[in-house]
Scaffold this active site. Structure first.
Site, PDB file in Angstrom:
ATOM      1  N   ASN A 141       7.784   6.488  13.014  1.00 40.17           N
ATOM      2  CA  ASN A 141       7.478   5.235  13.698  1.00 40.17           C
ATOM      3  C   ASN A 141       8.808   4.522  13.905  1.00 40.17           C
ATOM      4  O   ASN A 141       9.376   3.936  12.984  1.00 40.17           O
ATOM      5  CB  ASN A 141       6.519   4.372  12.874  1.00 40.17           C
ATOM      6  CG  ASN A 141       6.148   3.077  13.572  1.00 40.17           C
ATOM      7  OD1 ASN A 141       6.962   2.444  14.231  1.00 40.17           O
ATOM      8  ND2 ASN A 141       4.905   2.662  13.418  1.00 40.17           N
ATOM      9  N   TYR A 192      -0.499   7.007  16.886  1.00 38.59           N
ATOM     10  CA  TYR A 192      -0.138   5.695  16.328  1.00 38.59           C
ATOM     11  C   TYR A 192      -1.441   4.895  16.243  1.00 38.59           C
ATOM     12  O   TYR A 192      -1.871   4.275  17.209  1.00 38.59           O
ATOM     13  CB  TYR A 192       0.893   5.001  17.217  1.00 38.59           C
ATOM     14  CG  TYR A 192       1.198   3.569  16.819  1.00 38.59           C
ATOM     15  CD1 TYR A 192       1.446   3.234  15.491  1.00 38.59           C
ATOM     16  CD2 TYR A 192       1.232   2.559  17.776  1.00 38.59           C
ATOM     17  CE1 TYR A 192       1.711   1.934  15.122  1.00 38.59           C
ATOM     18  CE2 TYR A 192       1.513   1.250  17.421  1.00 38.59           C
ATOM     19  CZ  TYR A 192       1.745   0.946  16.096  1.00 38.59           C
ATOM     20  OH  TYR A 192       2.009  -0.357  15.723  1.00 38.59           O
ATOM     21  N   ASP A 210       1.705   7.588  12.396  1.00 41.10           N
ATOM     22  CA  ASP A 210       1.402   6.385  11.631  1.00 41.10           C
ATOM     23  C   ASP A 210      -0.107   6.161  11.681  1.00 41.10           C
ATOM     24  O   ASP A 210      -0.648   5.726  12.695  1.00 41.10           O
ATOM     25  CB  ASP A 210       2.155   5.197  12.236  1.00 41.10           C
ATOM     26  CG  ASP A 210       1.923   3.900  11.473  1.00 41.10           C
ATOM     27  OD1 ASP A 210       1.201   3.928  10.455  1.00 41.10           O
ATOM     28  OD2 ASP A 210       2.455   2.861  11.898  1.00 41.10           O
ATOM     29  N   ASN A 256      -1.651   4.010   9.681  1.00 40.42           N
ATOM     30  CA  ASN A 256      -1.868   2.599   9.363  1.00 40.42           C
ATOM     31  C   ASN A 256      -2.892   2.391   8.256  1.00 40.42           C
ATOM     32  O   ASN A 256      -3.617   1.394   8.244  1.00 40.42           O
ATOM     33  CB  ASN A 256      -2.279   1.819  10.623  1.00 40.42           C
ATOM     34  CG  ASN A 256      -1.162   0.899  11.100  1.00 40.42           C
ATOM     35  OD1 ASN A 256      -0.482   0.267  10.301  1.00 40.42           O
ATOM     36  ND2 ASN A 256      -0.973   0.835  12.405  1.00 40.42           N
ATOM     37  N   HIS A 272       9.854   1.727   9.199  1.00 43.69           N
ATOM     38  CA  HIS A 272       9.297   2.973   8.670  1.00 43.69           C
ATOM     39  C   HIS A 272      10.426   3.977   8.479  1.00 43.69           C
ATOM     40  O   HIS A 272      11.491   3.862   9.079  1.00 43.69           O
ATOM     41  CB  HIS A 272       8.263   3.570   9.628  1.00 43.69           C
ATOM     42  CG  HIS A 272       7.014   2.754   9.777  1.00 43.69           C
ATOM     43  ND1 HIS A 272       5.787   3.186   9.332  1.00 43.69           N
ATOM     44  CD2 HIS A 272       6.793   1.540  10.321  1.00 43.69           C
ATOM     45  CE1 HIS A 272       4.866   2.274   9.603  1.00 43.69           C
ATOM     46  NE2 HIS A 272       5.456   1.261  10.215  1.00 43.69           N
ATOM     47  N   HIS A 287      15.189 -17.963 -10.764  1.00 45.44           N
ATOM     48  CA  HIS A 287      16.575 -17.500 -10.856  1.00 45.44           C
ATOM     49  C   HIS A 287      17.589 -18.631 -10.709  1.00 45.44           C
ATOM     50  O   HIS A 287      18.792 -18.391 -10.858  1.00 45.44           O
ATOM     51  CB  HIS A 287      16.846 -16.446  -9.777  1.00 45.44           C
ATOM     52  CG  HIS A 287      15.848 -15.335  -9.720  1.00 45.44           C
ATOM     53  ND1 HIS A 287      14.790 -15.341  -8.850  1.00 45.44           N
ATOM     54  CD2 HIS A 287      15.744 -14.196 -10.435  1.00 45.44           C
ATOM     55  CE1 HIS A 287      14.077 -14.240  -9.010  1.00 45.44           C
ATOM     56  NE2 HIS A 287      14.627 -13.523  -9.977  1.00 45.44           N
TER      57      HIS A 287
END
Length: 518
Positions: free
Chosen positions: A8, A156, A197, A199, A304, A472
């Site tokens: 991707n 995709y 991908d 998903n 990706h 922090h």
């Protein structure tokens, strides 16, 4: 050996920005060739290319040593899209865009669409209009010398936005159509690989934060994958889907094997992501021919990373590329017709040429006569000089004779009257006056400078200092709410460190603070 890679790319032009120094056709083509060579694969499948046909350039589409195939989004520009690049040694015998067959207008096509009676024609067209699937069919030779057919489905899959329930329905219908097509190809005797991908993170081991997700296994996408994939513990013929997750076949217990990370949170730095990219092969193909399945997290350029697999087979290239190949597009093949072909019949071209020559011969004589007439009307240089000589440049700066004498009134006004009215000063008085005048000017300029400085400081005061996070004690970063709702557009502060596991002290803390409106 046959090496296949899927990636991707999050925009096919994005990885080229760090490679191409100047926007020339040659450099872009070389950069694309370099990326393909670095992936070192016979077949490269790309997702989320984000290009449509009107913006696709020849250097991106046609790369020396490869033949490419694109599927474009027909609904939105700069959205979705997939592409497959095959080395000339792995040229496919057929290529097709989409899963439904509605866009399969050229032969040879892959075919084998299965039973799609549960879909309407409008639904099938909508599922394929976003450019999410591309099929290439190859001939391969096994280590036993037998030739087989291998079909690659480059996909995709849609993302299900929680705020848009209709997209979840769209995603599940796309999954259903993908499964019907893949199983139909298997039934026709072809080996099938689904890669790209998807998903969806299938198992808890494939997601960084599965513990905090409610009803993880009840997700519709995960349930669909449960039915598609075989249980690795089952034997052939037992209950399970026809496909195998090739990476989990070789690495069943590998943790933190992620392929996608959030760019905004910097989660890739601490490997805090999910595994959304897969190479799924039919059970017989994976068990008999797959040598390994791998991830390439070191490859940058997208949110990706590439995934891939190596098969113990050799490719049998086709003699010529399928019609879907981009080199056959009219804008790249050099077959675009000239506009004269649409306006003038070919048989009338000689007649027009003769008439044009005759017309040009007739017009040459009048043109020459007109030139002679123009030349005869121009005055000669000698005649021009006799009439009027060229004026000297100094004549414009010297006063004319009529105004050479000044009037007595002007002479009186030019007299130094001030010297006659003022009393003369001594040398000491002049020195003191100069010092006083200089100090006054200095004080005035200093005050003006201070006033000017204070004014611009008040106007350009700059942003207020960032608050410190509680975990922090480091400066925070400001973010903006982009989710639709009452807080859309509001600013807030959060820890600047990358997102990571809660147990990691170097990851982002839970500090949150709304920014006060200015």
């Amino acid at each position: 050996m046959l090496r296949i890679v899927s990636w991707n790319i999050n925009g096919i032009r994005s990885p080229l920005q760090g490679v191409v120094c100047q926007e020339t056709s040659n450099s872009t083509s070389m950069a694309m060739r370099r990326i393909l060579d670095e992936l070192d694969a016979d077949i490269v499948c790309l997702q989320e290319t984000k290009v449509t046909r009107d913006v696709l350039t020849e250097p991106l589409a046609i790369v020396e040593g490869y033949n490419s195939y694109f599927s474009f989004s027909r609904s939105r520009s700069g959205y979705s899209g997939v592409a497959t690049f095959c080395k000339d040694s792995a040229t496919p015998v057929a290529a097709e865009e989409g899963l439904s067959g509605l866009f399969a207008t050229q032969n040879p096509d892959v075919g084998c669409y299965g039973n799609t009676d549960e879909f309407t024609q409008e639904e099938l067209r909508a599922l394929d209009s976003e450019g999410r699937a591309l099929l290439t069919q190859h001939k391969i030779r096994t280590w036993k010398g037998k030739e087989r057919t291998l079909t690659l489905i480059n996909v995709y899959c849609p993302h299900a936005d929680p705020g848009k329930p209709e997209r979840l329905t769209f995603k599940m219908r796309f999954y259903r159509l993908l499964q019907i097509r893949a199983e139909a190809l298997l039934a026709a005797g072809s080996h099938v690989i689904i890669l790209g991908d998807l998903n969806t993170a299938h198992r808890r081991i494939d997601h960084c934060d599965a513990v905090n997700l409610e009803c993880f296994e009840e997700d519709p996408g995960r349930k669909w994958m449960d039915g598609l994939l075989s249980n690795l513990g089952c034997q052939a013929g037992s209950h399970g889907g026809p496909f195998i997750d090739s990476y989990r076949y070789f690495q069943p217990k590998q943790e933190r094997a992620f392929t996608c990370w959030s760019v905004v949170s910097g989660a890739r730095h601490l490997n805090y992501g999910s595994r959304l990219d897969y190479v799924l092969g039919d059970r017989t193909l994976v068990i008999d021919t797959f040598q390994n399945s791998f991830l390439l997290p070191e490859v940058m350029g997208s949110d990706h990373c590439p995934v891939g697999a190596t098969l113990n087979v050799s490719s049998v290239p086709a003699k010529q590329c399928p019609p879907l190949c981009t080199r056959f597009l009219p804008e790249f093949a050099g077959t675009q017709l000239k506009i004269l072909r649409f306006l003038v019949p070919r048989e009338q071209e000689p007649v027009l040429e003769k008439s044009a020559l005759r017309l040009s011969n007739q017009t040459q004589v009048p043109k020459q006569q007109n030139k002679v007439r123009v030349r005869s009307t121009r005055p000669r240089p000698s005649q021009a000089n006799s009439r009027r000589g060229q004026t000297n440049l100094m004549n414009y700066f010297q006063p004319s004779s009529s105004h050479s004498k000044t009037s007595p009134e002007l002479e009186l006004l030019s007299l130094p009257l001030v010297n006659n009215l003022t009393t003369p000063k001594t040398l000491e008085e002049e020195v003191i006056a100069r010092e006083v005048e200089g100090q006054a000017k200095h004080s005035e300029s200093k005050e003006e400078k201070e006033l000017r400085t204070s004014f611009w400081k008040s106007v350009l005061g700059g942003p207020s200092p960032m608050p410190l996070c509680s975990g922090h004690r480091e400066p925070c970063v400001m973010r903006t709410v982009k989710k639709p709702g009452p807080n859309l557009g509001r600013h807030f502060y959060m820890c600047a460190r990358p997102r990571g596991p809660p147990s990691d002290p170097s990851s982002r803390c839970n500090f949150f603070l709304w920014s006060k409106p200015s």
